[in-house]
Design a protein around this motif. Structure first.
Motif, PDB file in Angstrom:
ATOM      1  N   CYS A   1      -2.247   9.237   9.284  1.00  0.00           N
ATOM      2  CA  CYS A   1      -1.759   8.965  10.146  1.00  0.00           C
ATOM      3  C   CYS A   1      -1.719   8.178  10.967  1.00  0.00           C
ATOM      4  N   ALA A   2      -2.980   7.428   9.533  1.00  0.00           N
ATOM      5  CA  ALA A   2      -2.806   5.913   9.881  1.00  0.00           C
ATOM      6  C   ALA A   2      -1.159   5.049   8.284  1.00  0.00           C
ATOM      7  N   ILE A   3      -1.089   5.888   7.826  1.00  0.00           N
ATOM      8  CA  ILE A   3      -0.234   5.612   6.893  1.00  0.00           C
ATOM      9  C   ILE A   3       1.174   6.215   7.183  1.00  0.00           C
ATOM     10  N   CYS A   4       1.519   7.073   8.149  1.00  0.00           N
ATOM     11  CA  CYS A   4       2.692   6.925   9.284  1.00  0.00           C
ATOM     12  C   CYS A   4       2.918   6.402   9.952  1.00  0.00           C
ATOM     13  N   GLY A   5       2.039   5.534  10.619  1.00  0.00           N
ATOM     14  CA  GLY A   5       2.703   5.301  11.597  1.00  0.00           C
ATOM     15  C   GLY A   5       2.522   3.921  11.397  1.00  0.00           C
ATOM     16  N   LEU A   6       1.450   3.184  10.880  1.00  0.00           N
ATOM     17  CA  LEU A   6       1.909   1.583  10.241  1.00  0.00           C
ATOM     18  C   LEU A   6       2.979   1.612   8.721  1.00  0.00           C
ATOM     19  N   GLY A   7       3.293   2.609   8.379  1.00  0.00           N
ATOM     20  CA  GLY A   7       3.600   2.693   7.308  1.00  0.00           C
ATOM     21  C   GLY A   7       5.064   2.509   8.099  1.00  0.00           C
ATOM     22  N   LEU A   8       5.618   3.569   8.815  1.00  0.00           N
ATOM     23  CA  LEU A   8       6.952   3.283   9.380  1.00  0.00           C
ATOM     24  C   LEU A   8       7.772   1.914  10.327  1.00  0.00           C
ATOM     25  N   TYR A   9       6.739   1.289  10.519  1.00  0.00           N
ATOM     26  CA  TYR A   9       6.272   0.341  11.343  1.00  0.00           C
ATOM     27  C   TYR A   9       6.864  -1.216   9.883  1.00  0.00           C
ATOM     28  N   VAL A  10       6.138  -1.266   9.186  1.00  0.00           N
ATOM     29  CA  VAL A  10       6.670  -2.081   8.747  1.00  0.00           C
ATOM     30  C   VAL A  10       7.788  -1.821   7.201  1.00  0.00           C
TER      31      VAL A  10
ATOM     32  N   SER B   1       8.354   2.651   0.285  1.00  0.00           N
ATOM     33  CA  SER B   1       8.268   2.886   1.859  1.00  0.00           C
ATOM     34  C   SER B   1       7.694   3.613   2.750  1.00  0.00           C
ATOM     35  N   LEU B   2       8.897   3.733   2.891  1.00  0.00           N
ATOM     36  CA  LEU B   2       9.057   4.402   4.557  1.00  0.00           C
ATOM     37  C   LEU B   2       9.296   6.426   3.700  1.00  0.00           C
ATOM     38  N   ILE B   3       9.690   6.814   2.840  1.00  0.00           N
ATOM     39  CA  ILE B   3       9.254   7.862   2.192  1.00  0.00           C
ATOM     40  C   ILE B   3       7.986   8.320   2.482  1.00  0.00           C
ATOM     41  N   SER B   4       6.916   7.371   1.854  1.00  0.00           N
ATOM     42  CA  SER B   4       5.572   7.177   1.762  1.00  0.00           C
ATOM     43  C   SER B   4       5.057   7.334   3.027  1.00  0.00           C
ATOM     44  N   ALA B   5       5.409   6.825   4.018  1.00  0.00           N
ATOM     45  CA  ALA B   5       5.214   6.724   4.918  1.00  0.00           C
ATOM     46  C   ALA B   5       5.832   8.100   6.041  1.00  0.00           C
TER      47      ALA B   5
ATOM     48  N   GLY C   1      10.384  -0.029   8.918  1.00  0.00           N
ATOM     49  CA  GLY C   1      11.452   0.130   9.473  1.00  0.00           C
ATOM     50  C   GLY C   1      11.463  -1.881   9.162  1.00  0.00           C
ATOM     51  N   VAL C   2      10.672  -2.463   9.694  1.00  0.00           N
ATOM     52  CA  VAL C   2      10.982  -3.989   9.811  1.00  0.00           C
ATOM     53  C   VAL C   2      11.749  -4.480   8.193  1.00  0.00           C
ATOM     54  N   ALA C   3      11.002  -4.278   7.680  1.00  0.00           N
ATOM     55  CA  ALA C   3      11.205  -5.008   5.866  1.00  0.00           C
ATOM     56  C   ALA C   3      12.916  -4.612   5.688  1.00  0.00           C
ATOM     57  N   ILE C   4      13.486  -3.153   6.397  1.00  0.00           N
ATOM     58  CA  ILE C   4      14.755  -2.763   6.309  1.00  0.00           C
ATOM     59  C   ILE C   4      15.323  -3.513   6.757  1.00  0.00           C
ATOM     60  N   ASN C   5      15.172  -3.952   8.153  1.00  0.00           N
ATOM     61  CA  ASN C   5      16.091  -4.702   9.398  1.00  0.00           C
ATOM     62  C   ASN C   5      15.881  -6.017   8.885  1.00  0.00           C
ATOM     63  N   GLU C   6      15.083  -6.210   7.849  1.00  0.00           N
ATOM     64  CA  GLU C   6      15.378  -7.740   7.666  1.00  0.00           C
ATOM     65  C   GLU C   6      15.975  -8.238   5.860  1.00  0.00           C
ATOM     66  N   SER C   7      16.313  -6.755   5.568  1.00  0.00           N
ATOM     67  CA  SER C   7      17.221  -6.752   4.464  1.00  0.00           C
ATOM     68  C   SER C   7      17.794  -6.771   4.650  1.00  0.00           C
ATOM     69  N   SER C   8      18.768  -7.444   5.371  1.00  0.00           N
ATOM     70  CA  SER C   8      20.423  -7.537   5.858  1.00  0.00           C
ATOM     71  C   SER C   8      21.415  -8.183   4.363  1.00  0.00           C
ATOM     72  N   SER C   9      20.619  -8.372   3.586  1.00  0.00           N
ATOM     73  CA  SER C   9      21.188  -9.261   2.490  1.00  0.00           C
ATOM     74  C   SER C   9      21.675  -8.461   1.402  1.00  0.00           C
TER      75      SER C   9
ATOM     76  N   VAL D   1       0.870  -1.177   0.265  1.00  0.00           N
ATOM     77  CA  VAL D   1       0.018  -0.304  -0.294  1.00  0.00           C
ATOM     78  C   VAL D   1       0.825   1.252  -0.220  1.00  0.00           C
ATOM     79  N   THR D   2       1.464   1.194   1.148  1.00  0.00           N
ATOM     80  CA  THR D   2       2.374   2.439   0.702  1.00  0.00           C
ATOM     81  C   THR D   2       3.266   2.184  -0.533  1.00  0.00           C
ATOM     82  N   ASN D   3       3.681   1.676  -0.935  1.00  0.00           N
ATOM     83  CA  ASN D   3       4.378   2.150  -2.500  1.00  0.00           C
ATOM     84  C   ASN D   3       3.632   2.511  -3.512  1.00  0.00           C
ATOM     85  N   ILE D   4       2.351   2.435  -3.605  1.00  0.00           N
ATOM     86  CA  ILE D   4       0.910   2.618  -4.043  1.00  0.00           C
ATOM     87  C   ILE D   4       0.519   4.491  -3.886  1.00  0.00           C
ATOM     88  N   VAL D   5       1.349   4.638  -2.085  1.00  0.00           N
ATOM     89  CA  VAL D   5       0.749   5.874  -1.983  1.00  0.00           C
ATOM     90  C   VAL D   5       2.142   6.744  -2.594  1.00  0.00           C
TER      91      VAL D   5
END
Length: 455
Positions: free
Chosen positions: A425-434, A377-381, A436-444, A232-236
């Motif tokens: 507010c929803a895009i900002c809060g939830l988007g930052l969470y998802v 996603s981070l930029i959108s959120a 952040g988790v995705a960036i943290n998991e992209s260790s490769s 969703v944030t990629n569409i935003v």
């Protein structure tokens, strides 16, 4: 001179209370009210763009990286949910963009979100909005430098260290950002618009030709919350051009024509988004890549990326131009405005120094967050949620203060803008969470590495 000092309505200004009224109002702009001052005898003139040039500039700015992430968003969400979300966000973006146009008519001195923030919260609001807008655009510039490195890694089969490609992108962007007026950037934007159009058509054709007969397409999918909201944030991200609207309106011959430019943007970008996202997904299936050009096959993806080079560079330069112009106007606004219209060493040197500084910061961000979808996603959120949705809703509430419940129409619009504010507010809060988790998991995909980021 602060913006608030010049934004007090005079008796000549019509009181504006309804941002849905399509009639052109008369708001005289005096030299002291205009961000560029009096430019009648200046060597460099800014307020020279007709509405169709402004519209083309907005199209080239908006239809760039956002369109490349949409097919993967469709793969995550399914055809029907993705289509509904694209159309819904397009409609909301059109409305909030129109609200910004009415805000500019009411307060013609507003050149940036910082100016608007001063109207909302005084000097503190000015600084918060100005810094937020500047960071937003620099992150957008970073996404273009990141894509530039992905592009050349693809074309050259990782011909050299990825950081080298990033530095080349930095240098090219700085050189392309030298023109000071949006009218000159407009001519580059035409090349950019043609570039992304041809690149996406080539991608769609090549994917369709090589598509297997048993491609599985999902009408509706069941992603995890993190996967779904990331999509969703990629569409935003595809609808976040609002950050540059005040600056573009300030350089139009007649800012009252902005609704025409906005309509041009929304019709063109929504059509391209829907067609490109659905066609590429239907032929590529759930395994579609992001950026989407990478799905065109070993040889054709190199062709598609080659065709997209002007878009990757120019669309980023348009954002960079807006960021540099905000800083430039703030430095020379008021009694020093005559410098903006000169070709002196001070005027030109300041512009070049601003461009070099902002693009260098963008390059550092691109090397630090080298994951395409997650960065978008981070930029959108963090930024797009507010500059494209939240703040325009607040602008409407400000312009109609005291009349929110004066009629059925006002009540409906008040509820609509409160809903849009809630969505932000929803895009900002939830988007930052998802994100952040995705960036943290992209260790490769580690930051500051020579490794190939196109794999």
């Amino acid at each position: 001179m602060s913006v608030q000092d010049t934004l007090r309505p005079t008796q000549d200004h019509e009181v504006y209370n309804d941002s849905t009224d399509m009639e052109k109002k008369s708001y005289p702009v005096e030299p002291t009210d205009d961000p560029f001052g009096n430019e009648e005898s200046g060597e460099v003139k800014y307020r020279i763009m007709p509405w169709w040039q402004a519209g083309t500039l907005m199209v080239a700015e908006n239809i760039s990286l956002g369109i490349l992430s949409l097919p993967s968003a469709v793969a995550t969400l399914g055809i029907v949910p993705a289509f509904i979300i694209i159309m819904f966000l397009s409609g909301i973006s059109w409305y909030t963009g129109y609200t910004m146009g009415q805000f500019k008519q009411r307060y013609p001195q507003v050149h940036s979100m910082g100016d608007a923030g001063e109207l909302l919260l005084g000097p503190i609001g000015r600084e918060i909005a100005f810094v937020g807008q500047l960071l937003f655009i620099i992150f957008l510039m970073a996404s273009h430098i990141l894509t530039f490195s992905v592009l050349f890694n693809t074309i050259t089969n990782h011909g050299t260290c990825t950081i080298v490609f990033g530095v080349i992108g930095l240098i090219v962007s700085c050189l392309a950002a030298l023109p000071r007026t949006a009218e000159k950037v407009f001519w580059m934007s035409i090349v950019s618009a043609i570039s992304i159009l041809i690149a996406t058509i080539v991608t769609m054709i090549s994917i369709a030709v090589q598509a297997p007969d048993d491609v599985q397409n999902d009408i509706v999918t069941t992603p995890t919350f993190q996967e779904g909201f990331l999509a969703v944030t990629n569409i935003v991200f595809a609808f976040i051009a609002h950050v540059s609207f005040f600056g573009i309106m300030s350089e139009m011959q007649d800012p009252r024509d902005f609704p025409k430019a906005l309509a041009m943007l929304q019709i063109v970008d929504t059509t391209m988004y829907v067609v490109t996202a659905m066609v590429i997904y239907c032929y590529a299936g759930p395994g579609v890549s992001s950026p989407a050009l990478s799905s065109a096959g070993p040889m054709m993806k190199k062709v598609a990326y080659g065709l997209a080079i002007p878009t990757v560079i120019v669309a980023g330069v348009i954002f960079g131009h807006v960021a540099c112009k905000y800083i430039y106007v703030r430095i020379f606004r008021g009694d020093r405005s005559h410098h903006m219209h000169q070709k002196s060493l001070l005027a030109t040197g300041t512009w070049v120094a601003i461009g070099l500084s902002t693009w260098t910061v963008a390059w550092i961000i691109a090397e630090s967050i080298p994951v395409f979808n997650e960065l978008l996603s981070l930029i959108s959120a963090l930024f797009g949620s507010w500059f494209s949705y939240g703040l325009p809703a607040i602008f409407w509430l400000m312009m109609n203060k005291g009349q929110w419940f004066s009629s059925i129409k006002k009540i409906s619009l008040t509820i609509l803008n409160l809903i849009i504010l809630g969505i932000a507010c929803a895009i900002c809060g939830l988007g930052l969470y998802v994100s952040g988790v995705a960036i943290n998991e992209s260790s490769s995909k580690a930051s500051w590495t020579c490794a190939n980021n196109a794999t």
